[in-house]
Design a protein around this motif. Structure first.
Motif, PDB file in Angstrom:
ATOM      1  N   ASN A  88     -49.212  27.606   6.373  1.00 40.63           N
ATOM      2  CA  ASN A  88     -48.667  28.927   6.678  1.00 40.63           C
ATOM      3  C   ASN A  88     -49.077  29.373   8.081  1.00 40.63           C
ATOM      4  O   ASN A  88     -48.263  29.920   8.832  1.00 40.63           O
ATOM      5  N   ARG A  89     -50.317  29.143   8.443  1.00 44.14           N
ATOM      6  CA  ARG A  89     -50.799  29.558   9.764  1.00 44.14           C
ATOM      7  C   ARG A  89     -50.109  28.784  10.879  1.00 44.14           C
ATOM      8  O   ARG A  89     -49.729  29.358  11.900  1.00 44.14           O
ATOM      9  N   GLY A  95     -43.906  29.769  15.161  1.00 43.20           N
ATOM     10  CA  GLY A  95     -42.865  30.788  15.303  1.00 43.20           C
ATOM     11  C   GLY A  95     -43.091  31.698  16.502  1.00 43.20           C
ATOM     12  O   GLY A  95     -42.137  32.229  17.074  1.00 43.20           O
ATOM     13  N   LYS A  96     -44.329  31.857  16.899  1.00 44.11           N
ATOM     14  CA  LYS A  96     -44.667  32.667  18.075  1.00 44.11           C
ATOM     15  C   LYS A  96     -44.693  31.846  19.359  1.00 44.11           C
ATOM     16  O   LYS A  96     -44.982  32.379  20.430  1.00 44.11           O
ATOM     17  N   GLN A 100     -47.016  23.778  18.631  1.00 43.51           N
ATOM     18  CA  GLN A 100     -45.845  23.009  18.225  1.00 43.51           C
ATOM     19  C   GLN A 100     -46.291  21.843  17.353  1.00 43.51           C
ATOM     20  O   GLN A 100     -47.407  21.369  17.474  1.00 43.51           O
ATOM     21  N   ARG A 101     -45.395  21.436  16.470  1.00 41.79           N
ATOM     22  CA  ARG A 101     -45.661  20.268  15.629  1.00 41.79           C
ATOM     23  C   ARG A 101     -45.030  19.054  16.298  1.00 41.79           C
ATOM     24  O   ARG A 101     -43.898  19.121  16.773  1.00 41.79           O
ATOM     25  N   LEU A 102     -45.775  17.944  16.280  1.00 39.14           N
ATOM     26  CA  LEU A 102     -45.285  16.688  16.843  1.00 39.14           C
ATOM     27  C   LEU A 102     -45.513  15.579  15.825  1.00 39.14           C
ATOM     28  O   LEU A 102     -46.480  15.633  15.055  1.00 39.14           O
ATOM     29  N   GLY A 119     -49.957  29.216  24.202  1.00 37.79           N
ATOM     30  CA  GLY A 119     -51.093  29.246  23.294  1.00 37.79           C
ATOM     31  C   GLY A 119     -52.409  29.050  24.026  1.00 37.79           C
ATOM     32  O   GLY A 119     -53.399  29.717  23.736  1.00 37.79           O
ATOM     33  N   GLN A 120     -52.397  28.145  25.001  1.00 36.54           N
ATOM     34  CA  GLN A 120     -53.615  27.904  25.777  1.00 36.54           C
ATOM     35  C   GLN A 120     -53.983  29.141  26.594  1.00 36.54           C
ATOM     36  O   GLN A 120     -55.145  29.542  26.639  1.00 36.54           O
TER      37      GLN A 120
END
Length: 165
Positions: A88-89, A95-96, A100-102, A119-120
């Motif tokens: 969920n997190r 979403g923000k 990212q998922r890789l 994010g960084q």
């Protein structure tokens, strides 16, 4: 200088002289300090539009070093939450645009979570803000006192941390 814990301990010593309430002198202060720190941290994170849990995930990725990515399992270990909570997190942070998922090149079914540039930047800014808040909290202590306190707290915390290993 008297604090609320001194008053609490005095009251218990008056009401229950048969009990050794000495542990309250340390651990009640640790508990009260924990609540004050939680308020200060929430304030520091809010200045950067982050929730505490978001800060935890983003900074876990940031501490990993370039390319700032970890598996969801590694994130679970570092943040001490369940896999469902972590999923969920990650979804919310993705979403923000903060992660990212890789695909994991070493595991066809696995994924890696990578910190984005946004994010960084958010993690770095929030960490700087947090450290400013925390320096202010510790300002009354000398560097030697801070070192002594850190060593004593490490001695108390280490057995709990080692249980998790």
């Amino acid at each position: 200088m008297e604090d609320e814990v001194d008053r609490l301990v005095a009251a218990w010593r008056r009401e229950r002289p048969d009990l050794d309430v000495e542990p309250l002198e340390v651990l009640s202060r640790v508990g009260r300090l924990s609540r004050h720190l939680d308020i200060a941290r929430r304030s520091a994170f809010a200045e950067h539009a982050l929730e505490p849990w978001e800060f935890d995930v983003l900074t876990a990725l940031r501490r990993a070093g370039a390319p700032y990515q970890l598996s969801p399992g590694q994130l679970l270990t570092q943040t001490l939450v369940t896999s469902g909570t972590m999923t969920n997190r990650i979804d919310r942070l993705a979403g923000k645009g903060l992660v990212q998922r890789l695909p994991d090149p070493d595991d066809r079914r696995g994924v890696l979570v990578r910190l984005t540039r946004a994010g960084q930047e958010r993690a770095d800014a929030a960490l700087s803000g947090l450290l400013d808040h925390e320096r202010a909290i510790l300002a009354e202590l000398s560097p030697a006192q801070r070192g002594d306190l850190a060593a004593l707290l490490r001695q108390l915390v280490a057995p709990f941390d080692n249980l998790a290993d």
